[in-house]
Design an enzyme around this catalytic site. Sequence first.
Site, PDB file in Angstrom:
ATOM      1  N   GLU A 216       2.231  38.240  34.740  1.00 43.12           N
ATOM      2  CA  GLU A 216       3.517  38.302  35.436  1.00 43.12           C
ATOM      3  C   GLU A 216       3.909  39.764  35.508  1.00 43.12           C
ATOM      4  OE1 GLU A 216       5.645  34.134  34.121  1.00 43.12           O
ATOM      5  OE2 GLU A 216       6.756  35.999  33.858  1.00 43.12           O
TER       6      GLU A 216
ATOM      7  N   ASP B 208      18.244  38.552  32.402  1.00 41.96           N
ATOM      8  CA  ASP B 208      17.414  39.185  31.382  1.00 41.96           C
ATOM      9  C   ASP B 208      18.221  39.716  30.209  1.00 41.96           C
ATOM     10  OD1 ASP B 208      14.581  39.115  32.208  1.00 41.96           O
ATOM     11  OD2 ASP B 208      15.381  40.055  34.027  1.00 41.96           O
TER      12      ASP B 208
END
Lengths: 262, 410
Positions: free
Chosen positions: A47, A58
């Site tokens: 990823e 995040d």
Amino acid sequence: MTNRLNTRFAELSAYNRAGFVAYMMAGDGDSQALLNALPAAGADVIELGMPFTDPMADGPAIQASALRALEAGMTLKGTLAQAAEFRKTDKDTPIVLMGYANPIHHMGWEAFAKAAAKAGVDGLICVDVPPEEDDELRAALGKYSIALIRLATPTTDDKRLATVVANTSGFVYYVSTTGVTGAGSGAVTEVGEAVARVQRASGLPVAVGFGVKEPDQAAAIARTADAVVVGSAIVDAMHSGGVAGAQELVKRLSSAVHAARR
Amino acid sequence: MSEPVSADTRPNALSAWPDARGRFGDYGGRFVAETLMPLILELEEAYETAKADPDFRAEMDLFLKDYVGKPSPIYFAERLTEEFGGAQVWFKRDELNHTGSHKINNCLGQVLLARRMGKTRIIAETGAGQHGVATATVAARFGIPCTVFMGATDVERQAPNVFRMKLLGAEVVPVTSGTGTLKDAMNEALRDWVTNVKDTFYVIGTVAGPHPYPAMVRDFQSIIGREARAQMKERLGRLPDACVACIGGGSNAMGLFHPFIEDEEVRLIGVEAAGEGVETGKHAASLKGGKPGILHGNKTYLLQDDDGQIIDAHSISAGLDYPGIGPEHAFLHDMKRAEYVSATDAEAMEMFQLCTKLEGIIPALEPAHALARVRDLAKELGKDGVILMNMCGRGDKDVPQVARMLGVEL
């Protein structure tokens, strides 16, 4: 759609082995070197994070990493260039881009899909584009055979799950906990049940992430999930220990995941 | 471009948006992480139910009247009118509301909705602190724990409001990520919400965010325009020639504009913060200096660079220091129903002092921006004209900052 993702998950399944998905941020440190080194360190799928100024889903590790990458001049085009460079020498390891909608929207959904396909990208996780909003993006990706990977979460009930898994491909990313990346993970038994539920609903491999840091924990999840994703811990290792440090951590984590079902 | 909304779902009137997808034309929508989608859908349903419930309406009305102090008056600013030498200048006095700004109109609605939904914890983001104070106030009134996220830069320049929130029992979390302003506070509030999905209600302070927030906040703020429209008719027997309001995210402007949208003869003018000047790049004028993009749950005009990265806004006014604008403003802008102009930091400082001296009203720095364009418009419209400006907040909170900028030690 036959692509590297399907091939890779079929291989893993044939060996009854869970896959290890390594997340890294493009542009943070010598990211090209880390990217190129990840398959040898045991990553089955990569990823590649596309840095964004406002990464709302995040936690602190990936926020800081994104800001460092942007500070160092990384862009969406630069991220695609790193993928293309990697693809020159590695024809088999799938690359999934992960990030937020605005840089992609700014480039244009279709222009992005075209450029990503040319760079050898296999899938996209766009965190802030839910099924309700992804018709244009999905059409563009479909045209260039790039998998649109969706997220299922602990808040996704059965009714919602049907919406989430419709039109998805490659694999489903199960977010093991409500929260941001790098926060603590969900209880292993609950994760196991959720994985089975998502596998049944989607007929696709399920990768589990958010909050996985330690080899033991990764191995426990690997007993039920098709793959385990680690992000924040790798990003931190890269920041503190450079490419060698991140590689070392990926080796430990991937060995634990690969050995989990023996 | 979005695929066109089919003819049968496209609202007929400009005032009837959003459509079922939460879109105002191509703007708006629900661009959030999957974890939040079920919450957004639940909120939409709860809001639709509440809106149709006479008991909810009655409860709102009672608190608006007895607690907020509604209706706020309209006021003829006679000395400013003389000073500007043109059209009559009228203020809608929403700075007289409890807590000193229009923000409480919306907080009251959302907190009452949170109670109906059985939520036991309130979170909010704040820039100037007006929304944070209003949320902390209503949360205190109903005994609900409240956490306010505020950029570290703003914590410093809006110290009086930080202390007020703490007195009201709220926890104030300074946000250091990014530039420590409103956008970063909103990121952090979204991160909290995605973590505490079961018990927490996120009270967004402006007409932005994922659907249903832009429409819901507008509905709660529309009391500004509804009252003012009736008051103008009663006092002057006519509607104003123009409604003017400052814009950060755009909640006070949308609240003022919305009841006037179908009055085609009334100009709607939004004033963005030009900071040191739009041409310098240090500004907060998303419509003038931005492009359509996706942030904080909605598609709208954003300040962004060539890579689609968000550019930090700049304004003397913490309440306008935001790189985006509500999606309905983006829509009204593209449809040319509303006009969008800007005013600089220096102009706002000048108007802050002028309004205080001539009218005995200390305006917040936010509406001081609007007043700068009212000055031009008054001349343009001439003596027969009537301008209605929303005095959306009072300036007590800005006194220390203004003193600093004028080199005065308090």
